[in-house]
Enzyme design. Structure first.
Site, PDB file in Angstrom:
ATOM      1  N   LYS A 175       0.852  -1.185   0.000  1.00  0.00           N
ATOM      2  CA  LYS A 175       0.000   0.000   0.000  1.00  0.00           C
ATOM      3  C   LYS A 175       0.888   1.235   0.000  1.00  0.00           C
ATOM      4  CE  LYS A 175      -1.784   2.657   3.122  1.00  0.00           C
ATOM      5  NZ  LYS A 175      -1.804   3.975   2.412  1.00  0.00           N
ATOM      6  N   GLU A 254       9.598   0.706  11.405  1.00  0.00           N
ATOM      7  CA  GLU A 254      10.569   1.791  11.556  1.00  0.00           C
ATOM      8  C   GLU A 254       9.761   3.077  11.645  1.00  0.00           C
ATOM      9  OE1 GLU A 254      13.688   1.679  12.228  1.00  0.00           O
ATOM     10  OE2 GLU A 254      13.858  -0.497  12.011  1.00  0.00           O
ATOM     11  N   CYS A 288      13.188  10.834   8.495  1.00  0.00           N
ATOM     12  CA  CYS A 288      13.214  10.315   9.864  1.00  0.00           C
ATOM     13  C   CYS A 288      14.604  10.374  10.464  1.00  0.00           C
ATOM     14  CB  CYS A 288      12.673   8.889   9.909  1.00  0.00           C
ATOM     15  SG  CYS A 288      13.484   7.754   8.773  1.00  0.00           S
ATOM     16  N   GLU A 388       8.841  15.032  17.324  1.00  0.00           N
ATOM     17  CA  GLU A 388       9.379  15.170  15.970  1.00  0.00           C
ATOM     18  C   GLU A 388       8.619  16.250  15.196  1.00  0.00           C
ATOM     19  OE1 GLU A 388      10.912  12.012  12.656  1.00  0.00           O
ATOM     20  OE2 GLU A 388       8.929  11.673  13.508  1.00  0.00           O
TER      21      GLU A 388
END
Length: 487
Positions: A175, A254, A288, A388
């Site tokens: 996806k 992750e 990231c 973040e």
């Protein structure tokens, strides 16, 4: 008029059973529609999984060199369309053309790398205790791999999940993110052509677009899916991990991070500003592994802040395909999140040394642009020093000695990438030993990775189950059978 892309299921292009599509727009100019893609449903996802399950035995029985041929043929076709893929990526995700070209090149090389590894990845031989016995291991595919991929590296991340899965004999259902799916749908066009050339069974590769709820959840929950690999936010990743493990599937996640770079007294100031600026503002901070926490020796704080502000001032903001120094955020919601975090930083007492808002000018009116931002004056427990931002943001704190620097660097729940800039190798060695992050950089930006070595985080940045990339990326998609042969 923008092209419409269908899902790729069981060796053919199919429209969603919903009959609905959605637009993918250019974040540099939201009046431009890059493509229309399928608004898929649970039925579409289930059909893709069933196609993958039906093809799995035949693909697992296909010799490794033949699987490698498929990946190699795919890479060749991607290489021939390299410029087109890079322009598409820049147009829908917001990376500059140079950054997009680099990511496309990485994806091409990932397919080439696993094409070669497919030829010699099988197992190991051991010396048995008994005479006349063969003792060895065989690595067999897990089965059907469900892959859920993000928008921020829309060609590299699907490639580094899909290529090792296919190389080891798994079939895949992927996806794609709705924010930037088009570039990988073009990769699937290359795979479709390569499949015909290499004699690949229908159903080995299946790729869909749609929402996480409508498409991602059915993939994760389907009983025929044996392994799930996800890259994205911690909130979603934790949910996926719980659901997949409850169903006794192998799972790999992750997630986000809050990456520090330490600048010691011995560092070259200008070089340190270049390293930090590249790590913080490159790819618009939408990585990231991007640097967001900057820990500077208190004796050089003023000089370093001036140097980093100079670097930020030199970053040219512009439309991604025009290849400026920095492109836009991928979407209005991502832009809003970054601006909200900057406002929170101000409310918590930050001094904005540079940036903090949107650039002015008619060329920016229809895009999701934000300035590179440098702030000082916050403690480690401030919101923007713990959460973040995922934008071009650098929050600067100071330390008095290396003990404090390492303590501050580790003072987050995440643990993906950390860096140190120093001219003292003993400082570097100690940092490597004591930092709780899965990737450690010495005198390099926290961003930028090799494709043939393990990638992954620690603590809340990862499920800490298996690493991605390199040989470890193949390990995830296989299970070991140990054979005692006394025939």
């Amino acid at each position: 008029m923008a092209d419409t892309y269908e899902n790729y299921v069981d060796g053919e292009w199919r429209a969603s059973e919903t009959g609905s599509t959605f637009e993918v727009r250019n974040p540099s100019d939201t009046t431009q529609v890059v493509a229309e893609v399928q608004q898929s449903s649970e039925a579409d996802a289930n059909g893709a999984v069933e196609a993958a399950a039906a093809a799995q035995d035949e693909w697992a029985d296909t010799p490794g060199p033949a699987r490698g041929k498929f990946l190699r043929e795919t890479a060749k076709r991607m290489d021939q369309r390299r410029d087109e893929l890079a322009e598409t990526l820049a147009s829908e995700e917001g990376k500059t053309l140079s950054e997009a070209s680099g990511e496309v090149g990485r994806a091409v090389n990932i397919f080439y790398y696993y094409a070669e590894r497919a030829m010699d990845y099988a197992g190991e031989s051991y010396n048995p205790s008994a005479q006349g016995q063969n003792l060895y291991t065989v690595r067999e595919p897990m089965g059907v791999a469900g892959l859920i991929t993000p928008w921020n590296y829309p060609i590299a991340i699907p490639a580094w999940k899909m290529a090792p899965a296919l190389a080891t004999g798994n079939t895949v259902v992927c996806k794609l993110s709705g924010d930037a799916p088009t570039v990988y749908l073009k990769v699937v066009e290359c795979m479709d052509e390569a499949a015909e050339a290499a004699g690949v069974p229908d159903g080995v590769v299946n790729v869909l677009t749609g929402s996480g709820e409508a498409v991602g959840q059915p993939i994760i929950q389907h009983e025929a899916v044996d392994a799930v690999s996800f890259t994205g936010s911690r909130q979603v990743g934790d949910m996926i991990y719980e659901q997949a493990t409850d169903a006794h599937k192998r799972v790999q996640t992750e997630l986000g991070s809050k990456n520090p770079t330490v600048v010691t007294e011995s560092a070259d100031i200008e070089e340190a500003a270049r390293i930090v600026g590249g790590g913080a503002f490159g790819v618009t901070g939408q990585a990231c592994t991007a640097t967001e926490r900057v820990l500077v020796d208190e004796s050089i704080e003023e000089e370093f802040v001036d140097a980093l502000v100079d670097y930020a001032e030199g970053v040219e903001i512009g439309h991604s395909v025009e290849d400026p120094g920095m492109g836009p955020k991928v979407s209005e919601s991502e832009l809003g999140t970054t601006l909200d975090y900057i406002e929170t930083a101000k409310e918590e007492g930050a001094t904005v040394e540079y940036g903090g808002g949107q650039p002015e000018g008619s060329e920016y009116e229809d895009g999701h642009f934000v300035e590179p931002t440098v702030v000082t004056g916050l403690d480690s427990d401030a919101t923007v020093m713990q959460e973040e931002v995922f934008g071009p943001f650098a929050g600067i704190m100071t330390f008095s000695d290396l003990d404090e620097a390492i303590e501050l660097a580790n003072d987050v729940e995440y643990g993906l990438a950390a860096g140190i800039v120093t001219n003292d190798h003993s400082e570097a060695n100690r940092f490597v030993d004591e930092i709780d992050f899965g990737i450690v950089k010495v005198n390099e930006a926290t961003t930028g990775l090799e494709l043939h070595v393990p990638f992954g985080g620690m603590n809340a940045s990862s499920s800490e189950t298996y690493r991605e990339q390199g040989e470890e990326g193949m390990d995830y998609f296989t299970i070991i059978k140990t054979v005692y042969d006394s025939y």
